[in-house]
Design an enzyme around this catalytic site. Sequence first.
Site: not given
Lengths: 467, 467
Positions: A99, A165
């Site tokens: 991400d 994250e």
Amino acid sequence: MAENTAAAIEFARGNQQRFVEELKALLRIPSISTLPEHAPDVRRAAEFIAGELRRIGMENVRLVETVTDGHPDGHPLVYADWLHAGEGVPTVLCYGHYDVQPAEPLDEWTTPPFEPAERNGNLYARGAVDDKGQMWMHVKALESLFDAHQGKLPVNVRVLIEGEEEVGGEGIAWFVREHGGQLRADVVLISDTDMFAPDLPTLYVGLRGMIYTELEVRGARTDLHSGMYGGAAPNPFVALAQMIAKLKNEDGRILIPGFYDKVAAPSSDELRTWKTLAFDEERYRENQIGSRELIGEPEYGVLERIWTRPTLDVHGMPGGFIGAGAKTVIPAKAVAKISMRLVPDQVPAEIFAQYKAYVESIVPRGVEVTVRLIHSADPIVVSTDNPYVKAATSAMHEVFATETVFVRSGASIPVVGDFVRELNMPTLLMGFGLPDDNLHAPNEKFHLANFHRGIESIVRFLAKVGA
Amino acid sequence: MAENTAAAIEFARGNQQRFVEELKALLRIPSISTLPEHAPDVRRAAEFIAGELRRIGMENVRLVETVTDGHPDGHPLVYADWLHAGEGVPTVLCYGHYDVQPAEPLDEWTTPPFEPAERNGNLYARGAVDDKGQMWMHVKALESLFDAHQGKLPVNVRVLIEGEEEVGGEGIAWFVREHGGQLRADVVLISDTDMFAPDLPTLYVGLRGMIYTELEVRGARTDLHSGMYGGAAPNPFVALAQMIAKLKNEDGRILIPGFYDKVAAPSSDELRTWKTLAFDEERYRENQIGSRELIGEPEYGVLERIWTRPTLDVHGMPGGFIGAGAKTVIPAKAVAKISMRLVPDQVPAEIFAQYKAYVESIVPRGVEVTVRLIHSADPIVVSTDNPYVKAATSAMHEVFATETVFVRSGASIPVVGDFVRELNMPTLLMGFGLPDDNLHAPNEKFHLANFHRGIESIVRFLAKVGA
């Protein structure tokens, strides 16, 4: 074994351009985890990686749906393993994240954030270095080793790649807590950091933690005309300003009672090492910050301030009128996005409780305040007393021909706390970014020479662990 | 003459629904003067009004292109006159504005801001009362008088309608300064205010002025990652908060040196009158503000605070990350939109100079600040010692059957200062809004009974001035 390693390196060198083109395809997927409208893109990125892990020879490749606050609505983990290296051979858990941060402000990108572009030996794109590019080094190192070992690996490997994250990693925290047994390994390898200087191999041994919060201030029931009501109606922005000014003083000191109680000083070993680093504060100010002056607690040096001291920042203040020109509104509400970076041995839940209690004690007249915790991460110091650190420094010495430095980072990687706390696994933070890679900012880049040197370093590291 | 007035009233009553439908057509044009992309809509609204003025019988109808800072790039004025009422008959200058505030936040409107909707006897739309609806009362009163007087008026009339009231009125200020001779009149009639209470005819005799400013704070050269740089990089939002907290204290006192030096107290007559008004502070708090508590200087009552005391508000703080979720950015820059309402005898240019000097003296370490003046307006107290005030109160008594109250407004109408200062004309602020009309806010409305009573009051006023 040395022969196989040499063959893996040769394979990696022969396929450099293909590796970069594959990475570009991944970078074109705008997997922005914090924006709900990009959830399908996030999943698409996960599937892209899972497909590649299957292709190179990894086994048990799957997307793991995560559970957050009891709801299965997170972004999926990508899991894979290859565990046939034999009895007594260690297992390495390779962690990364697919991400990315939002790309705003878009108009400051030289080329669009999701159209990867090569310039001057760099690859520019959101996620180029944080962390798609660095995660891809792991995948490509594994591919090179599979090729050199005729479809096998010299070491047992698990791969775990998360999609949250940048939003606090609650899904992976849940997985580590509830299903940690499926992740058993001897060492965790993470490439999500930079090198202290170009050509200087670096291991991070400490990370700051954080709490990311929102203060929402509500005044009047609806937006009001500042002429008709100014002087009687509470102004949420003024109230927020008054509160923020009481959270942090102009010397960078945070004023929340008890905030510094558990802050541990770095070891004298660390302080001694850091003094030997080539660090020019004036050059850092000019090249990396670009402000007129650096700020922060005057009694600490810059490296201590960003590595070992907690801090507080405001990231945005939504509400009211933000268009061009003038609108004379007293907004009904305003929000401040405020985060605090934490250091060992601060505990996020304790700090949030102190912050909330303090904020609630300084609410100005006429407004109501809601304090929200968006996410948090533990601060961490990892051990350097294990053979994997030796394997890593030795591998990087072969590539960079110089000794590794041990430093800390001011940033947070939430999962490191989970690995260390829940699974008690030694964790290597071996990254190949550069200090000027513009993480979380416009024109994020990855120096392509480091992408390739990173792959070679990881090939050598995995081979050494398996030797 | 009384017969003609009765005929004009009859005409207005017979055409109420048509008047409302015409107003709706005007309200559908999003003439938001502060947003450059709406400039064509602003011009379209001007042409709509000019067409109607021509149709009802006004002469010399034209759009006047204005000049701001030497550039002819403003929104046009609409001018018209009818000057054949004869020697010795006074001339009334009818002023209004056809531009509107932005409609944000759009999701708080029950029906869309530019799709006028009738509910419970009210007409909801951006500009319904401020000022398209009130300006349209003038036009419709003139139409009614033309009809009753066979194509003539009982009084000389000039009409001047501007398109920049919501952005400071620089164009009309230029026109009054440079071409004031073309506006010669005995009295100015402005309907851009409200009534102190429903059914209570009200003349405003004082307006606050204002300066609308932007503080732009710049720290780092580019957006930075708060983990890697937090504690060393300056944070523009924190700097703005620290500065705003030094601009106004929690008692609502503005801390700019010299700010209060020229503030004049209201006359004892005014204070005595205001004490007789039915004003319930608790009901005002509950019905009009809706906050937990009112704020402001504790030594003054609410009406004094909003009518006679200067204040400072923050309207929005663009910059950084304002999406949902978390982005850990230290923005390179942030802006605060800050306005101050001024009262007699404060001088906008002097206050801006004091503010700028003070702001520049409190800039926190590490950041640079630019102070911009977006626009300003003079505070004003108008005279009540003239026959036009008598004509207005008498006209409203015939419609509302009660005495007019003389109050002040906390709001600013920049052109009033220009009329009074440049042309020395008595100015009547005779408006028919209500205190809960949501000016500048979602769900702006105009109570339709007041639209029609306003037209009748203006018909009677113009007839009396011409009698």
